[in-house]
Design an enzyme around this catalytic site. Structure first.
Site, PDB file in Angstrom:
ATOM      1  N   ARG A 245       0.723  -1.276   0.025  1.00 56.48           N
ATOM      2  CA  ARG A 245      -0.069   0.014  -0.029  1.00 56.48           C
ATOM      3  C   ARG A 245       0.979   1.073  -0.005  1.00 56.48           C
ATOM      4  O   ARG A 245       2.130   1.254   0.544  1.00 56.48           O
ATOM      5  CB  ARG A 245      -0.885  -0.079   1.279  1.00 56.48           C
ATOM      6  CG  ARG A 245      -1.763   1.077   1.413  1.00 56.48           C
ATOM      7  CD  ARG A 245      -2.716   1.047   0.428  1.00 56.48           C
ATOM      8  NE  ARG A 245      -4.117   1.945   0.779  1.00 56.48           N
ATOM      9  CZ  ARG A 245      -4.990   2.511  -0.061  1.00 56.48           C
ATOM     10  NH1 ARG A 245      -4.992   2.304  -1.428  1.00 56.48           N
ATOM     11  NH2 ARG A 245      -6.027   3.081   0.186  1.00 56.48           N
TER      12      ARG A 245
ATOM     13  N   GLY B 219     -13.491   0.513  -5.224  1.00 57.60           N
ATOM     14  CA  GLY B 219     -13.470   1.370  -4.170  1.00 57.60           C
ATOM     15  C   GLY B 219     -14.213   0.897  -2.802  1.00 57.60           C
ATOM     16  O   GLY B 219     -13.829  -0.410  -2.400  1.00 57.60           O
TER      17      GLY B 219
ATOM     18  N   THR C 289      -9.690   0.478  -9.691  1.00 57.95           N
ATOM     19  CA  THR C 289      -8.984  -0.492  -8.998  1.00 57.95           C
ATOM     20  C   THR C 289      -8.865  -1.571 -10.055  1.00 57.95           C
ATOM     21  O   THR C 289      -9.811  -1.509 -10.806  1.00 57.95           O
ATOM     22  CB  THR C 289      -9.158  -0.847  -7.486  1.00 57.95           C
ATOM     23  OG1 THR C 289      -9.179   0.362  -6.856  1.00 57.95           O
ATOM     24  CG2 THR C 289      -8.216  -1.687  -7.051  1.00 57.95           C
TER      25      THR C 289
END
Length: 566
Positions: free
Chosen positions: A99, A468, A375
């Protein structure tokens, strides 16, 4: 049962000379030796070619991820970050956290004006919204520990795709027309989709990305250091300084991915493994699965009013707990993760669930987090029984829509996943709780939910999705569909999905897939409903024990997505 897409196929019985039409979902792919399911067919093919060369699931995942950085630039990336859940052939499971991190110069109030309000949407727009990218570090760390082939071999397919080009698709062309008309501040996007002649590459023509090819060559030659040190790092810092960003070469040099223990639970005859914090996805998924086990979900008919109600209420509770408690574990060592994923906690959570009325959502107590919709996820398995579930992101579609034309890739805008205003939580979904406030080198909380379900110690379901805030819930419902309602993977992916995130207090549902009677019944119970076109773009693999083969399916919502097996 309602599905997003069906195909009408016909069976011709030659001997009888008869034509029998029948309706059938027809989107599964079989692979005895391995499977790759991703958002672009060329990325899936890149992964399969690595498996055919003797690579394992980690090798194929790295190749697929870098290929998606070329072919699926709205979310595939080297300028963002994400997570890997990896199940080894011996049944052991680990995860890699890559991340993004807040830069060293970041602070809790960095996005606020003198009145304490968010200034010019700066947590989502402009270079202050860029987190230190983690993708290259994460892929490199996973490969160095578990890969079989050389690093150069697994990165090379992406280098070739960027250098030689690939056919422009209609989906990319649609974006190219829109992005090229934006203002000058979105510098890279104005020329991003243009060829050597200065014109936008049209569908069917080869789209080449020479600048990205050079960056990928550096990564191919020098591994992690090809991105976080040397020429690329120098240009990232120079670009940031010239355009209002704060990421430095020191930020890049200090970035490290982290291998973490997965969160897990048992459900029926299965064991579910998912990503721990700073992903909120695994904790929320397990909490919801445990809650529905306590509610005996298997006795409730799929897509009935009680089903939608109880699923929405499980979502409401998990998202409330997510916002109250979760953040970067390196900054929040007292997070009650074990409590949140325990069976006892789920039973207690179930006690105040009214099967006849919607629960309230009180922002003064707890809420949920912002999350971008763009994503990408892919799933990989190999002949030895290794499995990879990988989700990574730029946050919004094409991230911050900025980047150096010398490097050829787009930066994320993941800083928007931090709580932007300390102490302020609103009914619209803004959260101000402490665990996810901005701090230097802190990882922002995520919704990504890469997940592997095992049966008898072997991979049974490999699943994940973009979307999301909706990621957690689309993955959750797909897992339910397979484990509880015994759906095959393509039907589990295509079946109607809903989304509830506690705040705002509403059920979002896929329009035309929820029956009017069910909708009316839910509204009578006190639920507010809002339609949307689609939830999730799931990429999944299951194991068929009868055939002894992998079965893969890509969501029909993905224009270029494909499951490839061999």
């Amino acid at each position: 049962m309602i599905f997003k897409k069906q195909f009408l196929v016909s069976l011709f019985l030659g001997a009888a000379g008869l034509l029998y039409p029948f309706s059938q979902t027809f989107s599964q792919t079989y692979g005895k030796n391995g499977m790759v399911v991703s958002d672009h067919y060329l990325a899936s093919e890149a992964g399969i070619e690595i498996l055919k060369k003797g690579g394992n699931a980690i090798d194929a995942a790295v190749a697929t991820a870098f290929a998606l950085a070329v072919t699926h630039p709205e979310a595939g990336n080297i300028g963002g970050g994400g997570f890997i859940v990896f199940m080894k052939s011996d049944g052991d499971v680990t995860t890699f956290d890559f991340r993004e991190k807040a830069p060293l110069a970041a602070s809790p109030t960095m996005f606020l004006d003198e009145n304490g309000n968010i200034k010019d949407n700066s947590n989502h727009r402009g270079l202050l919204s860029v987190g230190v990218p983690g993708t290259v570090a994460g892929l490199y760390q996973a490969h160095q520990k578990y890969g079989k082939l050389s690093w150069k071999e697994v990165v090379d397919p992406a280098v070739k795709l960027a250098k030689k080009g690939f056919p422009m698709s209609w989906g990319l062309y649609r974006v190219a027309l829109r992005m090229s008309d934006r203002d000058d501040s979105w510098d890279i996007m104005k020329n991003y989709f243009r060829g050597a002649d200065g014109e936008i590459v049209t569908p069917g023509e080869l789209w080449k990305q020479p600048a990205l090819a050079k960056t990928l060559e550096e990564i191919k030659k020098h591994g992690r250091d090809g991105f976080y040190k040397g020429k690329v790092a120098e240009e990232i810092e120079a670009y940031m300084k010239s355009n209002g960003g704060i990421i430095t070469q020191e930020d890049l040099a200090k970035y490290e991915a982290v291998e973490r223990k997965p969160v897990s639970t048992k459900f029926k005859d299965f064991e579910i493994f998912s990503m721990p914090p700073p992903s909120s996805g695994g904790v929320a998924l397990i909490e919801m699965m445990n809650l529905l086990e306590a509610a005996d979900i298997s006795s409730i008919e799929f897509n009935s009013t009680p089903y939608v109600h109880i699923v929405a209420e499980a979502m409401r509770r998990a998202f409330a707990d997510r916002a109250e408690f979760l953040g970067d574990p390196d900054f929040n060592p007292e997070m009650p993760v074990n409590k949140l994923i325990s069976k006892d906690f789920a039973k207690a959570r179930f006690q105040n669930l009214d099967m006849n009325h919607a629960s309230p959502s009180d922002p003064s107590k707890y809420g949920q987090l912002y999350g971008g919709d763009h994503t990408t996820h892919f799933s990989v398995t190999d002949k030895d029984g290794n499995a990879v579930s990988l989700t990574y992101t730029l946050e919004n579609s094409y991230g911050v829509k900025m980047g150096s034309s010398k490097l050829g890739f787009i930066f994320n805008n993941e800083m928007g996943d931090f709580n932007p205003v300390p102490g302020v939580t609103t009914e619209t979904g803004q959260i101000g709780s402490d665990p996810n406030l901005v701090a230097p080198e802190k990882r922002m909380l995520s919704s990504m939910t890469p997940t592997i379900v095992a049966k008898d110690g072997k991979p049974y379901l490999v699943i994940g999705s973009p979307g999301g805030r909706t990621i957690i819930n689309t993955v959750f419902q797909t897992v339910l569909n397979v484990l509880v309602y015994d759906m095959r993977i393509d039907r589990a992916i295509e079946a109607m999905k809903i989304h509830h995130q506690w705040l705002p207090n509403q059920i979002v549902y896929e329009q035309n897939l929820l029956s009017p009677d069910t909708k009316a019944a839910l509204e009578k119970m006190g639920h507010k409903l809002r339609p949307t076109t689609n939830l999730g773009v799931l990429m999944g693999i299951t194991f068929d024990p009868e055939l002894g083969t992998w079965v893969g399916a890509s969501d029909s919502s993905s224009e270029d997505g494909a499951a490839k097996g061999y």
